[in-house]
Enzyme design. Sequence first.
Site, short mmCIF file in Angstrom:
data_model
loop_
_atom_site.label_atom_id
_atom_site.label_comp_id
_atom_site.label_asym_id
_atom_site.label_seq_id
_atom_site.Cartn_x
_atom_site.Cartn_y
_atom_site.Cartn_z
N GLU A 69 14.20 63.47 6.47
CA GLU A 69 14.33 63.12 5.06
C GLU A 69 13.72 61.74 4.82
O GLU A 69 13.97 60.81 5.58
CB GLU A 69 15.82 63.13 4.67
CG GLU A 69 16.17 62.60 3.29
CD GLU A 69 15.42 63.31 2.16
OE1 GLU A 69 15.42 64.54 2.10
OE2 GLU A 69 14.82 62.60 1.33
N ASP A 118 10.28 69.68 -3.41
CA ASP A 118 9.85 69.21 -4.74
C ASP A 118 8.65 70.02 -5.19
O ASP A 118 7.68 70.17 -4.44
CB ASP A 118 9.50 67.72 -4.67
CG ASP A 118 10.70 66.87 -4.28
OD1 ASP A 118 11.82 67.19 -4.75
OD2 ASP A 118 10.55 65.92 -3.50
N LYS A 122 2.24 69.61 -11.45
CA LYS A 122 0.88 69.27 -11.94
C LYS A 122 -0.15 69.60 -10.87
O LYS A 122 0.03 69.26 -9.70
CB LYS A 122 0.80 67.79 -12.30
CG LYS A 122 1.57 67.45 -13.55
CD LYS A 122 1.42 66.00 -13.92
CE LYS A 122 2.29 65.73 -15.14
NZ LYS A 122 2.78 64.37 -15.20
N GLU A 193 22.41 72.32 -1.01
CA GLU A 193 22.99 71.74 -2.24
C GLU A 193 22.26 72.26 -3.49
O GLU A 193 22.89 72.69 -4.45
CB GLU A 193 22.89 70.21 -2.21
CG GLU A 193 24.08 69.52 -1.58
CD GLU A 193 23.75 68.92 -0.22
OE1 GLU A 193 22.58 69.02 0.24
OE2 GLU A 193 24.67 68.35 0.41
N GLU A 195 20.44 74.91 -3.76
CA GLU A 195 20.59 76.36 -3.89
C GLU A 195 21.87 76.71 -4.65
O GLU A 195 21.87 77.57 -5.54
CB GLU A 195 20.63 76.97 -2.48
CG GLU A 195 20.68 78.47 -2.45
CD GLU A 195 20.39 78.98 -1.05
OE1 GLU A 195 20.20 78.19 -0.11
OE2 GLU A 195 20.34 80.19 -0.91
C1 SAM Z 1 14.62 68.85 -4.20
S1 SAM Z 1 15.28 68.09 -2.79
C2 SAM Z 1 16.01 69.42 -1.86
C3 SAM Z 1 17.01 68.94 -0.86
C4 SAM Z 1 17.64 70.02 0.05
N1 SAM Z 1 16.63 70.62 0.93
C5 SAM Z 1 18.32 71.08 -0.75
O1 SAM Z 1 17.82 72.22 -0.81
O2 SAM Z 1 19.40 70.80 -1.32
C6 SAM Z 1 13.80 67.75 -1.85
C7 SAM Z 1 14.05 66.70 -0.77
O3 SAM Z 1 12.89 66.60 0.02
C8 SAM Z 1 12.64 65.23 0.31
N2 SAM Z 1 11.20 65.09 0.60
C9 SAM Z 1 10.18 65.29 -0.25
N3 SAM Z 1 8.98 65.06 0.35
C10 SAM Z 1 9.29 64.71 1.63
C11 SAM Z 1 8.51 64.32 2.75
N4 SAM Z 1 7.17 64.25 2.67
N5 SAM Z 1 9.15 64.02 3.91
C12 SAM Z 1 10.49 64.07 4.00
N6 SAM Z 1 11.30 64.42 2.96
C13 SAM Z 1 10.70 64.73 1.80
C14 SAM Z 1 13.08 64.51 -0.95
O4 SAM Z 1 13.35 63.15 -0.72
C15 SAM Z 1 14.33 65.31 -1.35
O5 SAM Z 1 15.49 64.78 -0.74
#
Ligand code: SAM
Length: 216
Positions: A69, A118, A122, A193, A195
């Site tokens: 993370e 994420d 765009k 979380e 989901e």
């Molecule tokens: C939308 S959240 C989903 C969190 C979790 N996987 C869930 O399903 O509840 C996406 C997570 O991915 C992390 N993240 C995004 N790009 C990342 C990267 N390049 N390396 C590590 N973490 C990343 C973000 O900081 C965020 O905590």
Amino acid sequence: MRLKNKPWALPLIQENPQYVVTEPQKFRGQWQERFAARQPLMIEVGMGKGRFILEMARQNPDKNFIGLEVQTTATGIALKKQLAANLPNLQFICGDGNEITEMFAPGEVAGIYLNFSDPWPKKRHAKRRLTYRTFLAQYQQIIASDGLLEFKTDNQGLFEYSLASLNNYGMVFDQVWLDLHHSKEAADNVMTEYEEKFSQKGQPIYKLAARFESKN
Ligand SMILES: C[S@@+](CC[C@H](N)C(=O)[O-])C[C@H]1O[C@@H](n2cnc3c(N)ncnc32)[C@H](O)[C@@H]1O
């Protein structure tokens, strides 16, 4: 999604190097030494607050797990859960998934999970999607030859994009679910979380499981 900065998170991470690695390149090729037993290593890229990876580690003591993370606050929240659970088969990396080949040696990882990544909707941000071809190329380098990549999302656009991206990369699909929670797979599904949040709103959850084609 960015979490509000919690000032306690960084000191907590620094006080617990037994669970959180902040210089992961130092353990490249040697991750098994950080665990109680040598067994297949599964990683989640972007674990958020860690609910999924903690539960997976609890349910699968015959595998090792690393939650990766980039956000300090999210890692700190996951760490709090691990400090209560003390699972011998769970470690965290606070770092960027874009540097994954510097963190893991070729073939060191048995499986990769991407959950509710994420979406970066765009077009000009497509390169930041964790299923963009440059990320796939990095996963291919570190994953064992029969290793599985599993991806779940509520985001239809990201799912469609990812199907095309993995297919264009030459990956082979084991299975695709367009409504995971109303499928046979639901009984064994471990929720994240995000989901739980999205499925409570009635949104279908998409999932795919795919492999890189064997080089032989
Ligand atoms: C939308 S959240 C989903 C969190 C979790 N996987 C869930 O399903 O509840 C996406 C997570 O991915 C992390 N993240 C995004 N790009 C990342 C990267 N390049 N390396 C590590 N973490 C990343 C973000 O900081 C965020 O905590």
